[in-house]
Design a protein around this motif. Structure first.
Motif, short mmCIF file in Angstrom:
data_model
loop_
_atom_site.label_atom_id
_atom_site.label_comp_id
_atom_site.label_asym_id
_atom_site.label_seq_id
_atom_site.Cartn_x
_atom_site.Cartn_y
_atom_site.Cartn_z
N SER A 38 31.43 50.28 46.30
CA SER A 38 32.57 49.62 47.12
C SER A 38 32.64 48.42 46.33
N ALA A 39 34.01 48.09 45.92
CA ALA A 39 34.55 46.94 45.12
C ALA A 39 35.97 47.00 44.83
N MET A 40 36.54 46.00 44.28
CA MET A 40 37.77 45.90 43.89
C MET A 40 37.74 46.62 42.29
N TYR A 41 38.53 47.48 42.13
CA TYR A 41 38.60 48.15 40.92
C TYR A 41 39.94 47.75 40.09
N TYR A 42 39.44 47.23 38.98
CA TYR A 42 40.56 46.85 37.89
C TYR A 42 40.93 47.63 36.44
N CYS A 43 41.95 47.75 36.27
CA CYS A 43 42.03 48.57 34.81
C CYS A 43 42.42 47.33 33.79
N ALA A 44 41.93 47.55 32.53
CA ALA A 44 42.19 46.25 31.55
C ALA A 44 42.32 46.96 30.20
#
Length: 126
Positions: A89-95
């Motif tokens: 569980s988390a905020m997922y970011y693409c970079a």
């Protein structure tokens, strides 16, 4: 430049989700593309990344459960997440990083080298 994530949501433990990252202004074919996540109260950590030649790397915590891929025709990045656990569980970011990441484990990715980031998509596993 825009990176727009989608596909997050709530799922029970053991379930699956597929995250997408639509890129504009950068070409996934010529960038190292990565997924990071940040759980509440914790720092951001590298989860998976894919090099210019399509080589995929992962953090140990997701190895065997997550699969990162990219579609050059659609200029998009994906993260297939299976056998999800509450600790995912988390905020997922693409970079995006202009060049080769040149690192074997995504856990070692330095977020400071990534110039472009999406706004994130929330994943909750219960």
């Amino acid at each position: 430049v825009q990176l727009v994530e989608s596909g997050g949501g709530s799922v029970q433990a053991g379930g699956s989700l597929r995250l997408s990252c639509a890129a504009s202004g950068v070409t996934v074919r010529t960038y190292c593309m990565a997924w990071f996540r940040q759980a509440l109260g914790k720092g951001r950590e590298g989860v998976a990344h894919i090099e210019l030649d399509g080589s995929a790397m992962y953090a140990d915590s997701v190895q065997g459960r997550f699969t990162v891929s990219k579609d050059s025709a659609k200029n998009a990045l994906y993260l297939q997440m299976n056998s999800l656990k509450p600790e995912d569980s988390a905020m997922y970011y693409c970079a995006a990083f202009s060049g080769w990441c040149q690192i074997r484990s995504s856990a070692g990715l330095q977020e400071g080298i990534f110039r472009y980031w999406g706004q994130g998509t929330q994943v909750t596993v219960s």
